[in-house]
Write a protein that holds these residues in place. Structure first.
Motif, short mmCIF file in Angstrom:
data_model
loop_
_atom_site.label_atom_id
_atom_site.label_comp_id
_atom_site.label_asym_id
_atom_site.label_seq_id
_atom_site.Cartn_x
_atom_site.Cartn_y
_atom_site.Cartn_z
N ARG A 1 0.83 -1.20 0.00
CA ARG A 1 0.00 0.00 0.00
C ARG A 1 0.87 1.26 0.00
O ARG A 1 0.57 2.23 -0.69
N LEU A 2 1.93 1.24 0.79
CA LEU A 2 2.82 2.40 0.85
C LEU A 2 3.53 2.63 -0.48
O LEU A 2 3.68 3.78 -0.92
N ARG A 3 3.93 1.55 -1.12
CA ARG A 3 4.57 1.70 -2.44
C ARG A 3 3.58 2.25 -3.46
O ARG A 3 3.93 3.09 -4.30
N ARG A 4 2.35 1.77 -3.41
CA ARG A 4 1.32 2.26 -4.31
C ARG A 4 1.05 3.75 -4.04
O ARG A 4 0.94 4.56 -4.97
N ALA A 5 0.98 4.13 -2.78
CA ALA A 5 0.77 5.53 -2.42
C ALA A 5 1.94 6.39 -2.88
O ALA A 5 1.74 7.52 -3.33
N GLN A 6 3.14 5.85 -2.80
CA GLN A 6 4.31 6.59 -3.27
C GLN A 6 4.20 6.88 -4.77
O GLN A 6 4.46 8.00 -5.21
N GLY A 7 3.76 5.91 -5.53
CA GLY A 7 3.57 6.10 -6.96
C GLY A 7 2.44 7.09 -7.24
O GLY A 7 2.56 7.94 -8.13
N GLN A 8 1.36 6.98 -6.47
CA GLN A 8 0.24 7.90 -6.65
C GLN A 8 0.67 9.33 -6.32
O GLN A 8 0.29 10.27 -7.03
N LEU A 9 1.45 9.50 -5.28
CA LEU A 9 1.91 10.83 -4.90
C LEU A 9 2.81 11.43 -5.98
O LEU A 9 2.68 12.61 -6.31
N ALA A 10 3.67 10.61 -6.55
CA ALA A 10 4.50 11.09 -7.65
C ALA A 10 3.61 11.54 -8.81
O ALA A 10 3.89 12.55 -9.47
N GLY A 11 2.54 10.81 -9.04
CA GLY A 11 1.60 11.18 -10.09
C GLY A 11 0.90 12.50 -9.79
O GLY A 11 0.70 13.33 -10.69
N VAL A 12 0.55 12.73 -8.53
CA VAL A 12 -0.10 13.98 -8.14
C VAL A 12 0.87 15.15 -8.36
O VAL A 12 0.48 16.20 -8.89
N ILE A 13 2.10 14.97 -7.98
CA ILE A 13 3.11 16.02 -8.18
C ILE A 13 3.24 16.36 -9.65
O ILE A 13 3.25 17.52 -10.05
N LYS A 14 3.29 15.32 -10.49
CA LYS A 14 3.40 15.54 -11.93
C LYS A 14 2.16 16.26 -12.46
O LYS A 14 2.26 17.14 -13.32
N MET A 15 1.00 15.87 -11.96
CA MET A 15 -0.24 16.52 -12.39
C MET A 15 -0.20 18.02 -12.08
O MET A 15 -0.60 18.85 -12.91
N ILE A 16 0.27 18.37 -10.91
CA ILE A 16 0.37 19.78 -10.52
C ILE A 16 1.37 20.50 -11.41
O ILE A 16 1.10 21.61 -11.90
N GLU A 17 2.53 19.87 -11.63
CA GLU A 17 3.55 20.47 -12.49
C GLU A 17 3.05 20.68 -13.91
O GLU A 17 3.42 21.65 -14.57
#
Length: 93
Positions: free
Chosen positions: A16-32
């Motif tokens: 779950r933590l690894r999945r959340a890490q990937g999701q968070l990276a995706g959120v950062i990219k979305m904002i950028e």
């Protein structure tokens, strides 16, 4: 209380933590990339839920681990451990 439980017991939480890490990276990219606010917030909420579930899984594993060793502890130790686990649980609520 140390997190010295078997890796098998925490495998789901780590996933779950690894999945959340990937999701968070995706959120950062979305904002950028200037993506739509609603899409960003939706994905951020998914990250938050994944982190909460990982935390609950770790606490549940800790509770199970502590309960199996409960007979080896003094009553005062059990009360202190229970209070610490309750505080941890409530910190995620």
């Amino acid at each position: 209380m140390e997190l010295d439980m078997a890796a098998d017991e925490l495998k789901a939480a780590l996933n779950r933590l690894r999945r959340a890490q990937g999701q968070l990276a995706g959120v950062i990219k979305m904002i950028e990339d200037g993506r739509d606010c609603e899409d960003v917030v939706t994905q951020l909420a998914a990250v938050s839920r994944a982190l909460d579930r990982a935390g609950f899984a770790i606490i549940a594993t800790g509770l199970q681990h502590c309960l199996t060793e409960q007979g080896e502890q003094q009553p005062g130790d059990r009360d202190r451990l229970r209070a610490r686990l309750e505080k941890l649980f409530l910190s995620l609520a």
